[in-house]
Design a protein around this motif. Structure first.
Motif, PDB file in Angstrom:
ATOM      1  N   THR A 225       0.826  -1.211   0.000  1.00  0.00           N
ATOM      2  CA  THR A 225       0.000   0.000   0.000  1.00  0.00           C
ATOM      3  C   THR A 225       0.860   1.260   0.000  1.00  0.00           C
ATOM      4  O   THR A 225       0.473   2.287  -0.567  1.00  0.00           O
ATOM      5  CB  THR A 225      -0.929  -0.003   1.243  1.00  0.00           C
ATOM      6  OG1 THR A 225      -1.836  -1.083   1.113  1.00  0.00           O
ATOM      7  CG2 THR A 225      -1.691   1.301   1.384  1.00  0.00           C
ATOM      8  N   LEU A 226       2.018   1.184   0.635  1.00  0.00           N
ATOM      9  CA  LEU A 226       2.883   2.358   0.782  1.00  0.00           C
ATOM     10  C   LEU A 226       3.936   2.465  -0.330  1.00  0.00           C
ATOM     11  O   LEU A 226       4.865   3.264  -0.239  1.00  0.00           O
ATOM     12  CB  LEU A 226       3.577   2.318   2.149  1.00  0.00           C
ATOM     13  CG  LEU A 226       2.619   2.282   3.354  1.00  0.00           C
ATOM     14  CD1 LEU A 226       3.401   2.141   4.652  1.00  0.00           C
ATOM     15  CD2 LEU A 226       1.735   3.517   3.381  1.00  0.00           C
ATOM     16  N   ALA A 227       3.788   1.652  -1.374  1.00  0.00           N
ATOM     17  CA  ALA A 227       4.740   1.695  -2.497  1.00  0.00           C
ATOM     18  C   ALA A 227       4.727   3.074  -3.139  1.00  0.00           C
ATOM     19  O   ALA A 227       3.737   3.807  -3.099  1.00  0.00           O
ATOM     20  CB  ALA A 227       4.382   0.625  -3.525  1.00  0.00           C
ATOM     21  N   GLY A 228       5.864   3.434  -3.744  1.00  0.00           N
ATOM     22  CA  GLY A 228       6.002   4.746  -4.361  1.00  0.00           C
ATOM     23  C   GLY A 228       6.800   5.697  -3.507  1.00  0.00           C
ATOM     24  O   GLY A 228       7.093   6.829  -3.917  1.00  0.00           O
ATOM     25  N   HIS A 229       7.151   5.260  -2.303  1.00  0.00           N
ATOM     26  CA  HIS A 229       7.974   6.039  -1.384  1.00  0.00           C
ATOM     27  C   HIS A 229       9.102   5.139  -0.872  1.00  0.00           C
ATOM     28  O   HIS A 229       9.026   3.915  -0.965  1.00  0.00           O
ATOM     29  CB  HIS A 229       7.151   6.523  -0.179  1.00  0.00           C
ATOM     30  CG  HIS A 229       5.953   7.331  -0.548  1.00  0.00           C
ATOM     31  ND1 HIS A 229       5.978   8.706  -0.652  1.00  0.00           N
ATOM     32  CD2 HIS A 229       4.692   6.944  -0.847  1.00  0.00           C
ATOM     33  CE1 HIS A 229       4.780   9.139  -0.988  1.00  0.00           C
ATOM     34  NE2 HIS A 229       3.979   8.092  -1.114  1.00  0.00           N
ATOM     35  N   ARG A 230      10.117   5.729  -0.309  1.00  0.00           N
ATOM     36  CA  ARG A 230      11.097   4.953   0.436  1.00  0.00           C
ATOM     37  C   ARG A 230      10.421   4.497   1.729  1.00  0.00           C
ATOM     38  O   ARG A 230       9.933   5.306   2.504  1.00  0.00           O
ATOM     39  CB  ARG A 230      12.348   5.784   0.753  1.00  0.00           C
ATOM     40  CG  ARG A 230      13.395   5.049   1.593  1.00  0.00           C
ATOM     41  CD  ARG A 230      14.652   5.894   1.726  1.00  0.00           C
ATOM     42  NE  ARG A 230      15.649   5.264   2.584  1.00  0.00           N
ATOM     43  CZ  ARG A 230      15.846   5.587   3.861  1.00  0.00           C
ATOM     44  NH1 ARG A 230      15.134   6.564   4.423  1.00  0.00           N
ATOM     45  NH2 ARG A 230      16.780   4.977   4.575  1.00  0.00           N
ATOM     46  N   ARG A 231      10.391   3.184   1.925  1.00  0.00           N
ATOM     47  CA  ARG A 231       9.636   2.616   3.037  1.00  0.00           C
ATOM     48  C   ARG A 231      10.568   2.113   4.134  1.00  0.00           C
ATOM     49  O   ARG A 231      11.506   1.357   3.874  1.00  0.00           O
ATOM     50  CB  ARG A 231       8.759   1.471   2.542  1.00  0.00           C
ATOM     51  CG  ARG A 231       7.639   1.920   1.612  1.00  0.00           C
ATOM     52  CD  ARG A 231       7.108   0.779   0.773  1.00  0.00           C
ATOM     53  NE  ARG A 231       8.117   0.306  -0.173  1.00  0.00           N
ATOM     54  CZ  ARG A 231       7.916  -0.667  -1.063  1.00  0.00           C
ATOM     55  NH1 ARG A 231       6.732  -1.260  -1.130  1.00  0.00           N
ATOM     56  NH2 ARG A 231       8.874  -1.039  -1.883  1.00  0.00           N
ATOM     57  N   ILE A 232      10.286   2.547   5.334  1.00  0.00           N
ATOM     58  CA  ILE A 232      11.009   2.102   6.524  1.00  0.00           C
ATOM     59  C   ILE A 232      10.014   1.360   7.395  1.00  0.00           C
ATOM     60  O   ILE A 232       8.939   1.892   7.718  1.00  0.00           O
ATOM     61  CB  ILE A 232      11.597   3.304   7.290  1.00  0.00           C
ATOM     62  CG1 ILE A 232      12.569   4.078   6.396  1.00  0.00           C
ATOM     63  CG2 ILE A 232      12.274   2.849   8.577  1.00  0.00           C
ATOM     64  CD1 ILE A 232      13.013   5.406   6.969  1.00  0.00           C
ATOM     65  N   VAL A 233      10.333   0.135   7.773  1.00  0.00           N
ATOM     66  CA  VAL A 233       9.389  -0.660   8.554  1.00  0.00           C
ATOM     67  C   VAL A 233      10.017  -1.044   9.886  1.00  0.00           C
ATOM     68  O   VAL A 233      11.193  -1.420   9.962  1.00  0.00           O
ATOM     69  CB  VAL A 233       8.923  -1.904   7.781  1.00  0.00           C
ATOM     70  CG1 VAL A 233      10.079  -2.822   7.420  1.00  0.00           C
ATOM     71  CG2 VAL A 233       7.881  -2.680   8.587  1.00  0.00           C
ATOM     72  N   VAL A 234       9.222  -0.931  10.937  1.00  0.00           N
ATOM     73  CA  VAL A 234       9.599  -1.374  12.283  1.00  0.00           C
ATOM     74  C   VAL A 234       8.670  -2.528  12.625  1.00  0.00           C
ATOM     75  O   VAL A 234       7.447  -2.361  12.601  1.00  0.00           O
ATOM     76  CB  VAL A 234       9.425  -0.233  13.313  1.00  0.00           C
ATOM     77  CG1 VAL A 234       9.723  -0.738  14.720  1.00  0.00           C
ATOM     78  CG2 VAL A 234      10.311   0.950  12.963  1.00  0.00           C
ATOM     79  N   LEU A 235       9.241  -3.688  12.912  1.00  0.00           N
ATOM     80  CA  LEU A 235       8.363  -4.800  13.266  1.00  0.00           C
ATOM     81  C   LEU A 235       9.077  -5.816  14.144  1.00  0.00           C
ATOM     82  O   LEU A 235      10.306  -5.922  14.136  1.00  0.00           O
ATOM     83  CB  LEU A 235       7.809  -5.502  12.024  1.00  0.00           C
ATOM     84  CG  LEU A 235       8.631  -6.647  11.405  1.00  0.00           C
ATOM     85  CD1 LEU A 235       7.736  -7.522  10.560  1.00  0.00           C
ATOM     86  CD2 LEU A 235       9.767  -6.101  10.564  1.00  0.00           C
ATOM     87  N   GLY A 236       8.280  -6.543  14.894  1.00  0.00           N
ATOM     88  CA  GLY A 236       8.772  -7.649  15.697  1.00  0.00           C
ATOM     89  C   GLY A 236       7.712  -8.727  15.737  1.00  0.00           C
ATOM     90  O   GLY A 236       6.676  -8.621  15.077  1.00  0.00           O
ATOM     91  N   CYS A 237       7.941  -9.757  16.516  1.00  0.00           N
ATOM     92  CA  CYS A 237       6.983 -10.853  16.659  1.00  0.00           C
ATOM     93  C   CYS A 237       6.779 -11.151  18.138  1.00  0.00           C
ATOM     94  O   CYS A 237       7.687 -10.973  18.949  1.00  0.00           O
ATOM     95  CB  CYS A 237       7.484 -12.113  15.958  1.00  0.00           C
ATOM     96  SG  CYS A 237       7.518 -11.976  14.162  1.00  0.00           S
TER      97      CYS A 237
END
Length: 534
Positions: A404-416
């Motif tokens: 959904t956020l394509a078209g920008h430089r994407r930075i993701v923060v995630l864990g489990c």
């Protein structure tokens, strides 16, 4: 559980032993005048007992409910229903003249109580709760939503659509309980769908408060464990299917079978099913075999009863949609970005349509619908990156958000999360690498596990995807969640987007057996504000 009381209706006439349990169920104990009792509630959780309850003592995850009969009676339970395994313990506790010690160590007075024994009392809880709360589901239009991802968003969109059509709508799900905009505080023992006794009490409360309809997230756990037994939803929906909860279901086929059990005549009158998901057509076929002739399909582009003839961004996170329906085209504005949210909106509109709601009115509710922690944008000012908080906690959901956020430089923060389905950790790391340019791996709810060990599994999946794809992606171990959010914001420019995934609406973090206050949206605002200080 939080400290709020369990929700109960008020003013309902109590039921006699005969009215609640039937003439064939007689106490095995000679103590207590069973015929004179008037029951006003049912629960299988001793912590939730209120005066006037029947306490159903059944096996739990680690202890038998019969171990807590004394506590239940001290809190006002009138009688006990148990199984043969709990009979002796229940009789001993129910016959005790002293009960539990009071604050000075002396015995408090607890009246002897009748005890009944049946082979499978747990299976009777929905029936008993339905009786004692005077059949609340019969006075409500019920909507049930199941699927791996999208349940909460679809529920909020459907609630908004129904409210726009003039209904008062209750909501039961992951984020909590509410009627329209009013939040209903209650002690919770489950994440998504309440246990059967508490669910029927909640439905009775919603009837008492004037609800016309209830939208409910129906988890796979709820379907397997009988929490929604006795309910037949006016409309049930399937959002999608992916890997999750394999610690409980053990394999994907068992997990799918649990979801599919909602689409039977016993549990639903009508169905709305996403056929873009490979399992969707399988469910459509099952629904028809089960006699659900009103089983309708949803698809973004493919042939379906409800689809999007056109969809395009409209600024400020909104999406314009032209909806194909069996009645013709319908324009709608959705207050959320992303194709997966368009599909969620189509599902909500299809459910409303099958229930006979005016679609033009219903579509008007989608424009301003807000879903806490689901593609929730955190405004930080004109020079800040776009920051989104989302509950995505499966590989499928991570991929959908980042697409959904394509078209920008994407930075993701995630864990489990810890103490949960460990098999999805590496695939979540891989999904992050496949959809972002910078991946900051952090903690979610470690619970009793070592946070660093969980992060290592996510990092392993990320490294494997890097090697396979050859993408130019930076992957770092961000440590604690606040530090990881700070690192992501420090690396983001004004044209970048930051997606903070996994916890969404949650206001606490489970670490080493304790819940500490923590909310992603608050942390984002605080970290951003601190950037301007020395």
């Amino acid at each position: 559980m939080n400290g709020a009381p369990s929700l109960r209706p008020t003013g309902l006439a109590g039921l006699s032993w005969f009215e609640l349990l039937g003439a064939d169920v007689v106490p095995v104990s000679s103590t207590g005048a069973a015929g004179e009792l008037r029951f006003t509630g049912v629960t299988a959780d001793s912590r939730l007992v209120q005066p006037g309850d029947l306490y159903v003592a059944v096996p739990g995850a680690s202890r038998h409910g019969a171990d807590f009969v004394a506590e239940a009676l001290a809190q006002g339970a009138l009688a006990v229903l148990t199984d043969p395994a709990g009979e002796e313990r229940a009789l001993t506790a129910a016959s005790s003249p002293t009960g539990l010690p009071d604050g000075d160590g002396a015995g408090s007075s607890v009246a002897a109580a009748p005890v009944a024994v049946l082979p499978q009392p747990k299976s009777l809880i929905p029936l008993l709760a339905d009786r004692v709360y005077h059949h609340p589901a019969a006075r409500l239009q019920l909507y049930g939503i199941t699927g791996t991802n999208g349940k909460t968003t679809t529920a909020y969109l459907l609630q908004a659509a129904l409210r726009a059509a003039g209904q008062r709508v209750g909501l039961i799900g992951t984020i909590g309980y509410q009627l329209d905009d009013r939040r209903l505080e209650s002690r919770r023992t489950t994440v998504t769908t309440p246990e059967a006794a508490e669910l029927y009490a909640l439905l009775a409360v919603l009837v008492e408060l004037g609800a016309d309809a209830v939208v409910m997230e129906v988890s796979s756990h709820a379907l397997v464990l009988g929490r929604v037994d006795g309910l037949c939803f006016d409309v049930a929906a399937f959002t999608n299917f992916g890997s999750d909860h394999l610690d409980f279901h053990h394999d994907l086929d068992s997990y799918f079978a649990a979801k599919a059990s909602l689409f039977t005549q016993r549990r639903a009158a009508r169905a709305v099913i996403n056929v873009d998901d490979p399992r969707g057509q399988q469910l459509i076929d099952q629904a028809h075999r089960e006699g659900l002739d009103e089983a309708r399909s949803v698809s973004l582009d493919g042939p379906a009863d409800y689809s999007a003839a056109e969809r395009r961004p409209a600024g400020k996170g909104r999406t314009l949609i032209s909806v194909r329906t069996p009645h013709g085209a319908l324009p709608a504005t959705l207050g959320l970005p992303g194709e997966f949210n368009v599909r969620n909106a189509l599902t909500a509109l299809a459910m409303a349509d099958l229930a006979g709601i005016d679609l033009a009115l219903a579509a008007g509710g989608l424009r301003d619908a807000v879903v806490p922690g689901r593609m929730q944008r955190i405004p930080l000012g004109p020079e800040a990156p776009a920051v989104f908080v989302d509950f995505a906690h499966t590989p499928q959901a991570v991929g959908a958000v980042l697409a959904t956020l394509a078209g920008h430089r994407r930075i993701v923060v995630l864990g489990c999360g810890g103490d949960r389905d460990s098999e999805k950790r590496a695939p979540m790391g891989a999904a992050a690498v496949a959809g972002a340019e910078l991946v900051v791996v952090t903690d979610d709810n470690p619970r009793t596990e070592d946070p660093a060990a969980i992060r290592a599994e996510v990092l392993r999946g990320a490294a494997d995807e890097l090697a396979r794809s050859g993408r130019d992606v930076t992957v770092v171990d961000g440590g604690s969640r606040r530090k990881a959010i700070a690192a992501a914001l420090a690396a983001a420019g004004p044209d970048d987007v930051v997606a903070i995934l996994g916890k969404g609406h949650e206001r606490g973090q489970e670490i080493a057996g304790s819940v500490v206050p923590f909310a992603d949206d608050d942390a984002v605002r605080e970290v951003w504000a601190e950037r301007g200080t020395p």
